[in-house]
Motif scaffolding. Structure first.
Motif, PDB file in Angstrom:
ATOM      1  N   GLN A   1       0.825  -1.210   0.000  1.00  0.00           N
ATOM      2  CA  GLN A   1       0.000   0.000   0.000  1.00  0.00           C
ATOM      3  C   GLN A   1       0.859   1.260   0.000  1.00  0.00           C
ATOM      4  OE1 GLN A   1      -0.300  -2.606   2.030  1.00  0.00           O
ATOM      5  NE2 GLN A   1      -2.417  -2.964   2.691  1.00  0.00           N
ATOM      6  N   PHE A   2       1.954   1.233   0.740  1.00  0.00           N
ATOM      7  CA  PHE A   2       2.857   2.390   0.812  1.00  0.00           C
ATOM      8  C   PHE A   2       3.405   2.732  -0.564  1.00  0.00           C
ATOM      9  CE2 PHE A   2       7.340   3.736   1.076  1.00  0.00           C
ATOM     10  CZ  PHE A   2       7.176   4.971   1.672  1.00  0.00           C
ATOM     11  N   TRP A   3       3.942   1.729  -1.249  1.00  0.00           N
ATOM     12  CA  TRP A   3       4.526   1.987  -2.572  1.00  0.00           C
ATOM     13  C   TRP A   3       3.453   2.346  -3.591  1.00  0.00           C
ATOM     14  CZ3 TRP A   3       9.372   2.828  -2.058  1.00  0.00           C
ATOM     15  CH2 TRP A   3      10.117   2.132  -1.091  1.00  0.00           C
ATOM     16  N   THR A   4       2.258   1.773  -3.435  1.00  0.00           N
ATOM     17  CA  THR A   4       1.161   2.106  -4.354  1.00  0.00           C
ATOM     18  C   THR A   4       0.783   3.581  -4.227  1.00  0.00           C
ATOM     19  OG1 THR A   4       0.292  -0.144  -4.187  1.00  0.00           O
ATOM     20  CG2 THR A   4      -1.190   1.546  -5.041  1.00  0.00           C
ATOM     21  N   ILE A   5       0.692   4.062  -2.979  1.00  0.00           N
ATOM     22  CA  ILE A   5       0.338   5.472  -2.763  1.00  0.00           C
ATOM     23  C   ILE A   5       1.404   6.395  -3.340  1.00  0.00           C
ATOM     24  CG2 ILE A   5       0.100   7.230  -0.963  1.00  0.00           C
ATOM     25  CD1 ILE A   5      -1.405   5.137   0.685  1.00  0.00           C
ATOM     26  N   LEU A   6       2.685   6.043  -3.156  1.00  0.00           N
ATOM     27  CA  LEU A   6       3.752   6.874  -3.720  1.00  0.00           C
ATOM     28  C   LEU A   6       3.696   6.875  -5.246  1.00  0.00           C
ATOM     29  CD1 LEU A   6       6.920   6.249  -1.526  1.00  0.00           C
ATOM     30  CD2 LEU A   6       5.232   8.075  -1.387  1.00  0.00           C
ATOM     31  N   ILE A   7       3.390   5.724  -5.839  1.00  0.00           N
ATOM     32  CA  ILE A   7       3.279   5.665  -7.303  1.00  0.00           C
ATOM     33  C   ILE A   7       2.110   6.510  -7.787  1.00  0.00           C
ATOM     34  CG2 ILE A   7       2.744   4.134  -9.240  1.00  0.00           C
ATOM     35  CD1 ILE A   7       4.310   1.936  -7.760  1.00  0.00           C
ATOM     36  N   ILE A   8       0.948   6.408  -7.095  1.00  0.00           N
ATOM     37  CA  ILE A   8      -0.222   7.215  -7.466  1.00  0.00           C
ATOM     38  C   ILE A   8       0.088   8.698  -7.342  1.00  0.00           C
ATOM     39  CG2 ILE A   8      -2.585   7.816  -6.792  1.00  0.00           C
ATOM     40  CD1 ILE A   8      -2.402   5.202  -8.292  1.00  0.00           C
ATOM     41  N   TYR A   9       0.770   9.055  -6.261  1.00  0.00           N
ATOM     42  CA  TYR A   9       1.150  10.467  -6.065  1.00  0.00           C
ATOM     43  C   TYR A   9       2.066  10.934  -7.190  1.00  0.00           C
ATOM     44  CZ  TYR A   9       3.342  14.583  -3.985  1.00  0.00           C
ATOM     45  OH  TYR A   9       3.828  15.849  -3.755  1.00  0.00           O
ATOM     46  N   GLY A  10       3.029  10.084  -7.576  1.00  0.00           N
ATOM     47  CA  GLY A  10       3.914  10.439  -8.681  1.00  0.00           C
ATOM     48  C   GLY A  10       3.170  10.596  -9.998  1.00  0.00           C
ATOM     49  N   VAL A  11       2.179   9.730 -10.233  1.00  0.00           N
ATOM     50  CA  VAL A  11       1.375   9.823 -11.457  1.00  0.00           C
ATOM     51  C   VAL A  11       0.587  11.132 -11.481  1.00  0.00           C
ATOM     52  CG1 VAL A  11      -0.589   8.821 -12.693  1.00  0.00           C
ATOM     53  CG2 VAL A  11       1.218   7.337 -11.808  1.00  0.00           C
ATOM     54  N   ILE A  12       0.015  11.506 -10.332  1.00  0.00           N
ATOM     55  CA  ILE A  12      -0.732  12.769 -10.256  1.00  0.00           C
ATOM     56  C   ILE A  12       0.170  13.950 -10.573  1.00  0.00           C
ATOM     57  CG2 ILE A  12      -1.929  14.345  -8.680  1.00  0.00           C
ATOM     58  CD1 ILE A  12      -3.037  11.882  -7.254  1.00  0.00           C
ATOM     59  N   GLN A  13       1.376  13.956 -10.010  1.00  0.00           N
ATOM     60  CA  GLN A  13       2.313  15.051 -10.270  1.00  0.00           C
ATOM     61  C   GLN A  13       2.745  15.063 -11.734  1.00  0.00           C
ATOM     62  OE1 GLN A  13       2.977  17.471  -8.307  1.00  0.00           O
ATOM     63  NE2 GLN A  13       1.959  16.641  -6.495  1.00  0.00           N
ATOM     64  N   ALA A  14       2.952  13.873 -12.309  1.00  0.00           N
ATOM     65  CA  ALA A  14       3.354  13.810 -13.713  1.00  0.00           C
ATOM     66  C   ALA A  14       2.243  14.325 -14.636  1.00  0.00           C
ATOM     67  CB  ALA A  14       3.727  12.369 -14.079  1.00  0.00           C
ATOM     68  N   LEU A  15       0.999  13.927 -14.351  1.00  0.00           N
ATOM     69  CA  LEU A  15      -0.129  14.410 -15.146  1.00  0.00           C
ATOM     70  C   LEU A  15      -0.321  15.912 -14.991  1.00  0.00           C
ATOM     71  CD1 LEU A  15      -2.753  11.556 -14.577  1.00  0.00           C
ATOM     72  CD2 LEU A  15      -1.417  12.012 -16.644  1.00  0.00           C
ATOM     73  N   ASP A  16      -0.088  16.407 -13.776  1.00  0.00           N
ATOM     74  CA  ASP A  16      -0.207  17.848 -13.538  1.00  0.00           C
ATOM     75  C   ASP A  16       0.819  18.612 -14.370  1.00  0.00           C
ATOM     76  OD1 ASP A  16      -0.831  20.375 -12.320  1.00  0.00           O
ATOM     77  OD2 ASP A  16       0.897  20.081 -10.994  1.00  0.00           O
ATOM     78  N   GLY A  17       2.080  18.160 -14.327  1.00  0.00           N
ATOM     79  CA  GLY A  17       3.129  18.886 -15.028  1.00  0.00           C
ATOM     80  C   GLY A  17       3.096  18.745 -16.539  1.00  0.00           C
ATOM     81  N   ASN A  18       2.644  17.593 -17.030  1.00  0.00           N
ATOM     82  CA  ASN A  18       2.734  17.325 -18.465  1.00  0.00           C
ATOM     83  C   ASN A  18       1.415  17.466 -19.211  1.00  0.00           C
ATOM     84  OD1 ASN A  18       5.628  16.286 -18.760  1.00  0.00           O
ATOM     85  ND2 ASN A  18       4.865  15.012 -17.099  1.00  0.00           N
ATOM     86  N   VAL A  19       0.295  17.471 -18.506  1.00  0.00           N
ATOM     87  CA  VAL A  19      -1.016  17.573 -19.168  1.00  0.00           C
ATOM     88  C   VAL A  19      -1.778  18.809 -18.694  1.00  0.00           C
ATOM     89  CG1 VAL A  19      -3.240  16.445 -19.549  1.00  0.00           C
ATOM     90  CG2 VAL A  19      -1.155  15.065 -19.436  1.00  0.00           C
ATOM     91  N   LEU A  20      -1.966  18.914 -17.375  1.00  0.00           N
ATOM     92  CA  LEU A  20      -2.813  19.977 -16.844  1.00  0.00           C
ATOM     93  C   LEU A  20      -2.189  21.362 -17.022  1.00  0.00           C
ATOM     94  CD1 LEU A  20      -5.513  20.360 -15.422  1.00  0.00           C
ATOM     95  CD2 LEU A  20      -4.326  20.185 -13.226  1.00  0.00           C
ATOM     96  N   VAL A  21      -0.918  21.506 -16.667  1.00  0.00           N
ATOM     97  CA  VAL A  21      -0.254  22.814 -16.770  1.00  0.00           C
ATOM     98  C   VAL A  21      -0.229  23.320 -18.213  1.00  0.00           C
ATOM     99  CG1 VAL A  21       1.950  24.018 -16.516  1.00  0.00           C
ATOM    100  CG2 VAL A  21       1.086  22.593 -14.652  1.00  0.00           C
ATOM    101  N   PRO A  22       0.158  22.497 -19.214  1.00  0.00           N
ATOM    102  CA  PRO A  22       0.102  23.010 -20.592  1.00  0.00           C
ATOM    103  C   PRO A  22      -1.304  23.422 -21.034  1.00  0.00           C
ATOM    104  CG  PRO A  22       1.470  21.044 -20.482  1.00  0.00           C
ATOM    105  CD  PRO A  22       0.799  21.171 -19.154  1.00  0.00           C
TER     106      PRO A  22
END
Length: 359
Positions: free
Chosen positions: A277-298
């Motif tokens: 669960q710990f690693w899953t949450i970190l992966i989900i958090y990383g995905v959210i940040q990646a989508l924010d920087g590469n999709v949402l911000v542009p």
């Protein structure tokens, strides 16, 4: 050297419009530097007014008068703010209190994990290194706690000021929206007639600032909501508080996401340990940040941000150190302003060369 500086000055500031722009810029910087703390309510009201001007303009297009449109938008905005404060405020306060109470236990658990590392990985780290790390972390945690205590005590003294701001800021926003054209005309009367470059910079910056503020609010809401939903699905404790922190982290480009990773990882590790669960949450958090920087911000800032990440980071460090929170919040528009100023003076230099060649 002196001749070079003289030639550069004549090229850039031989025109009265350039000098007027420079003087206005210096006066504005001095105002914010020396009286920034006193005009915070005006800054807050200006940010909210920029945000709410968009729906006011759309209501005007539907046939409403400026006054009526302003009243409608202010009522809706005030209702939403009250709903958020009454509905989410107590939850955030409770979760914050619980997290503060459990922080010592989390630190002790982290300390225990560190102390066991030399036994598990003797070739990578020694007991002496672990003890040094633990001592440094404890020292920093103590210093941070003292800072929080001093800030909280200082905030108690400013309760009266905050109550006054709660009255003044909505009034300022209302009159900024209602009397927008009159305020702009009054500001134009204070500016000298040599204002061509000032108008050029203003036209370039006005729409960018509006797009930036509106886009930043949408980004906070979207990133915070998605984070809260993801944390709730995985039953992470303090999901609402962590979702708010992740949403607010977008105020500081690049750095904010890295800082908020610490509480997210700490809560997940304290609750689940180093399990799946710990690693899953970190992966989900990383995905959210990646989508924010590469999709949402542009998508949100395509018209407002056209800057290299290096310039953005430098702007955050420089303006944040100069004006604190507001310097960080407006780092990107301020960097865009510097770019607009350089473009204005460069265009002025080109126009002067054209005039000289034509003669």
């Amino acid at each position: 050297m002196f001749e070079y500086v003289k030639a550069w000055y004549e090229n850039k500031f031989s025109d009265p419009h350039s000098v007027t722009l420079l003087l206005l810029l210096l006066a504005t910087m001095a105002l914010f530097y020396f009286f920034g703390a006193l005009i915070v309510p005006v800054l807050v009201a200006l940010v909210i007014a920029y945000l709410l001007d968009w729906p006011v303009v759309h209501l005007e297009k539907l046939g409403f008068g400026r006054f009526t449109a302003t009243v409608i938008v202010m009522l809706i905005f005030s209702g939403l703010m009250l709903t958020l404060i009454v509905g989410i405020g107590p939850i955030l306060w409770q979760q914050t209190s619980n997290l503060v109470q459990e922080t010592p236990h989390m630190l002790e658990r982290g300390k225990a994990l560190l102390l066991h590392l030399p036994e598990q990985y003797p070739s990578l780290i020694t007991a002496t290194q672990v003890k040094s790390i633990v001592m440094n972390v404890e020292t920093k945690a103590l210093e941070f706690g003292q800072v929080l205590l001093s800030v909280s005590l200082t905030s108690l003294k400013d309760v009266a000021a905050w109550l006054i701001y709660l009255i003044l800021v909505p009034l300022l926003v209302f009159f900024m929206l209602k009397d927008k054209l009159e305020l702009i005309l009054s500001a134009e009367k204070l500016i000298p007639k040599q204002r061509r470059l000032i108008i050029q910079v203003w036209q370039e910056m006005n729409q960018q600032i509006m797009n930036y503020i509106r886009g930043k609010v949408f980004e906070i809401l979207i990133v915070g909501s998605i984070s809260f939903i993801a944390f709730s699905v995985f039953d992470l404790r303090y999901a609402a508080l962590l979702g708010v922190l992740v949403g607010l982290s977008v105020l500081i480009p690049f750095v904010g996401a890295a800082l908020v990773t610490i509480p997210v990882a700490a809560v997940a590790m304290f609750q689940f340990g180093l399990e799946t669960q710990f690693w899953t949450i970190l992966i989900i958090y990383g995905v959210i940040q990646a989508l924010d920087g590469n999709v949402l911000v542009p998508l949100l800032f395509s018209e407002a941000v056209d800057l290299n990440p290096v310039f953005i980071i430098v702007a955050v460090l420089f303006f944040g150190g100069l004006w604190g929170f507001w310097g960080v919040f407006f780092a990107i528009p301020l960097a865009s302003l510097v770019k607009a100023l350089l473009n204005a003076w460069s265009s002025q230099h080109i126009d002067n060369n054209k005039e000289e060649s034509s003669l």
